[in-house]
Design an enzyme around this catalytic site. Structure first.
Site, PDB file in Angstrom:
ATOM      1  N   HIS A   1     -43.397 -29.256  62.647  1.00 47.92           N
ATOM      2  CA  HIS A   1     -43.153 -28.142  63.561  1.00 47.92           C
ATOM      3  C   HIS A   1     -42.881 -26.836  62.792  1.00 47.92           C
ATOM      4  CE1 HIS A   1     -41.634 -26.531  67.497  1.00 47.92           C
ATOM      5  NE2 HIS A   1     -40.974 -25.714  66.683  1.00 47.92           N
ATOM      6  N   GLU A   2     -41.893 -26.885  61.905  1.00 50.75           N
ATOM      7  CA  GLU A   2     -41.509 -25.660  61.196  1.00 50.75           C
ATOM      8  C   GLU A   2     -42.619 -25.179  60.257  1.00 50.75           C
ATOM      9  OE1 GLU A   2     -39.142 -23.951  62.298  1.00 50.75           O
ATOM     10  OE2 GLU A   2     -38.196 -25.533  63.495  1.00 50.75           O
TER      11      GLU A   2
ATOM     12  N   HIS B   1     -44.911 -23.010  62.249  1.00 49.13           N
ATOM     13  CA  HIS B   1     -44.435 -21.623  62.349  1.00 49.13           C
ATOM     14  C   HIS B   1     -44.707 -20.874  61.047  1.00 49.13           C
ATOM     15  CE1 HIS B   1     -42.425 -21.783  66.166  1.00 49.13           C
ATOM     16  NE2 HIS B   1     -41.592 -22.729  65.816  1.00 49.13           N
TER      17      HIS B   1
ATOM     18  N   HIS C   1     -48.299 -19.946  60.612  1.00 42.89           N
ATOM     19  CA  HIS C   1     -48.682 -18.852  61.515  1.00 42.89           C
ATOM     20  C   HIS C   1     -48.266 -17.508  60.895  1.00 42.89           C
ATOM     21  CE1 HIS C   1     -48.837 -17.502  66.039  1.00 42.89           C
ATOM     22  NE2 HIS C   1     -49.685 -16.839  65.278  1.00 42.89           N
TER      23      HIS C   1
HETATM   24 ZN   LIG Z   1     -40.334 -23.734  67.216  1.00 45.35          ZN
END
Ligand SMILES: [Zn+2]
Length: 596
Positions: free
Chosen positions: A386-387, A390, A393
């Site tokens: 998940h991290e 980010h 991105h």
């Molecule tokens: Zn998040």
């Protein structure tokens, strides 16, 4: 509980390298004084922005200083997060935050001054090559311009603003300070209730504990429901007031206009989810069966339906697994991840004083940083994916865009992280024969849908209801709101669950309702991510290339234009919603088939 270790005894390779931001505390002080001095120069541009070269100088200086601010804030704050008992970095964090407020005050003349330009003039400036980095900002001013009132009216509105934010503060005081919960009786003794503990209680294998926690939580809101209703209806009236004063069609139109979202997205979400409620009902029925109950209650909704299947991986093995799962993203993507994992971007383990949880923090011109508190749970492996989503991105956007438009909007902010989680689930499901792990993963995925898509959409529907009531001049009493919430709860979860009476007060404990029309973005974000991951995993032609282009756009386009680059249209068709709901349905079918 294991005792936490001191940060000093953690190997440097598991800690992030903050000297990439500034070389030392002394250099930080130098940068701090440089910014404080140079921001005074900005004052000199006030009243002079009509001259295009002054305007460009002013925007360039502002942009350069905020870029440097990024490093200053990150250095102090991240140091502080690794040991929150460190008063030195706490003081530095406070100082830089105060400086940021001052910076905001100094630069607050820019937008109002530009708003006075004619639309033609603003479009003309936005089209010039030297202003390319500021074009999205200027276009936003053009869009908002027609909602700006006369100088006298604006003055009144700004004075109203000094107390209209009060509703949120009052709610927060009630919700965090004054609320009184009954203690929860557990086999380990009576325990205090808190917002944080509630979800822990609801996952308890002891059903009596879950029921007591549920009764304690909502009983407390029932006791003060008149007060909370008065506060919330005040907040809704405030939203409607501002929308009317500024000439928006509705409070929803005003809220969505901030990110230039067509209200059709909202209505498409609601109707598509209605179309999929049958599958949610079927999942709830499955949950009842899996838990072996005659009657399923609202407090049985969070307890895991299959035993934990922790894969208990060492951190390095967890990273290898995540990299394998993200292999479909291509070598360029994985090579950046390798750098992230080995070159001081990540802070891995818990230590005494370190902030809990996980986050990713992109710093323009440097690189993203990631904070974990890795323990060997399956959930933590998902947190890595998940991290890193980010972080990637931020990485792609920062490399492709000038500083002034690198930052993406909230509407698209959870897509990259969720894409990675979904790819990890798909990879694990395809590569394991372990039935227990498969069941765990499938139910984990179904619960992501239930909490992030269905629950948030139900909230969105409630917000639409309460604002429309006020817009139609009807009273917003606690009965009206609680009855509607109870009705929605029955409609969403179906007949397999007892819609316990206390659940009607649940709306009263949702802090997000004080930032109206916000939570729908959780639902749309996950819907987009599931669709993107599905296309990439199936190897659909062009899907990966389009997605990487999406990652590179930052804030240079509006969120809906950005999604169009990824091949997603949420306005003129419901295709994307349907794809995500089909994935939900297929996941449930897979889970059921494991029982055969
Ligand atoms: Zn998040």
């Amino acid at each position: 509980m294991q005792k936490l270790i001191n940060r000093d005894s953690i190997d440097a390779k598991y800690k992030w390298r903050l000297t990439d931001l500034v070389a030392s505390d002394d250099d930080w002080e130098d940068l701090y004084s440089q910014i404080s001095t140079r921001m005074q120069e900005l004052i000199g541009y006030q009243g002079k922005l009509a001259d295009e070269s002054s305007l460009l100088e002013c925007l360039d200086l502002e942009s350069d200083l905020s870029k440097k601010f990024g490093r200053l804030i990150a250095y102090a704050t991240m140091h502080y997060h690794t040991d929150e008992s460190n008063t030195k970095y706490q003081a530095m964090t406070d100082r830089v935050e105060r400086l940021a407020v001052k910076f905001g005050e100094i630069t607050s003349f820019i937008t109002p001054e530009l708003t006075k330009f004619s639309t033609t003039r603003l479009s003309d400036i936005a089209s010039k090559s030297e202003f390319v980095a500021y074009a999205p900002y200027l276009k936003k001013i053009i869009k908002d311009k027609r909602h700006i009132l006369s100088e006298k009216e604006e003055k009144i509105l700004s004075k109203v603003g000094s107390f209209s934010g009060g509703f949120e503060n009052i709610f927060s005081m009630i919700d965090n300070v004054d609320i009184k919960w009954d203690k929860v009786k557990t086999p380990e003794g009576d325990m205090d209730m808190s917002h944080g503990r509630y979800s822990y209680f609801l996952q308890s294998p002891d059903r009596k504990v879950r029921k007591r926690a549920f009764t304690s939580m909502f009983g407390a809101y029932k006791d003060i429901i008149n007060t909370i209703s008065a506060v919330y209806s005040g907040s809704v009236k405030k939203d409607v007031f501002y929308a009317e004063a500024r000439g928006y069609k509705s409070a929803m139109a005003k809220a969505l206009s901030r990110e230039d979202i067509n209200p059709k997205v909202y209505t498409n979400l609601l109707s598509s989810i209605h179309g999929a409620l049958k599958t949610l009902h079927s999942y709830v029925a499955y949950r009842k069966k899996a838990l072996g109950y005659d009657k399923l209650h609202m407090y049985d909704m969070y307890v895991p339906i299959c035993e934990g299947a922790d894969i208990k991986l060492e951190y390095e093995d967890a990273c290898d697994l995540v990299k394998k799962a993200l292999g479909v993203m291509g070598e360029d993507y994985i090579s950046v991840i390798n750098t992230a994992l080995t070159d001081g971007w990540v802070d891995v383990y818990e230590n005494k004083g370190k902030r809990s949880g996980a986050y990713s923090w992109g710093v323009y011109g440097v690189h993203p940083y990631v904070l974990f508190n890795y323990t060997k749970t399956t959930h933590d492996v998902f947190t890595i994916a998940h991290e890193l989503g980010h972080a990637m991105h931020s990485y792609y956007s920062s490399h492709a865009q000038p500083y002034a438009c690198h930052d993406y909007e909230i509407f698209v902010a959870e897509i990259a992280s969720t894409v990675n989680e979904v790819l990890l689930i798909k990879y694990l499901l395809a590569s394991t024969e372990d039935k227990k792990l498969k069941k765990y993963l499938l139910s984990y995925f179904l619960d992501m849908f239930r909490t992030t898509i269905f629950r948030q959409t139900m909230f969105s529907e409630f917000e639409k209801f309460s604002h429309e009531k006020v817009e139609q001049g009807q009273p917003l009493t606690w009965e009206v709101m609680s009855d509607e919430y109870h009705r929605l709860n029955r409609q969403y979860y179906g007949k397999s669950v007892v819609s316990d009476d206390l659940i009607r007060y649940e709306w009263a404990r949702i802090p997000h309702f004080y930032s109206a029309f916000y939570v729908y973005k959780y639902a749309t974000g996950m819907i987009c991510a599931v669709t993107i991951a599905d296309r990439i995993f199936r190897g659909e032609e062009g899907a990966l290339e389009k997605y990487k282009e999406f990652l590179s756009i930052g804030g240079s386009k509006t969120p809906l234009e950005t999604l169009a680059v990824a091949g997603l249209d949420l306005v003129s068709t419901k295709e994307v919603f349907k794809t995500a709901m089909k994935v939900f349905e297929d996941t449930l079918i897979q889970l059921k088939s494991l029982d055969d």
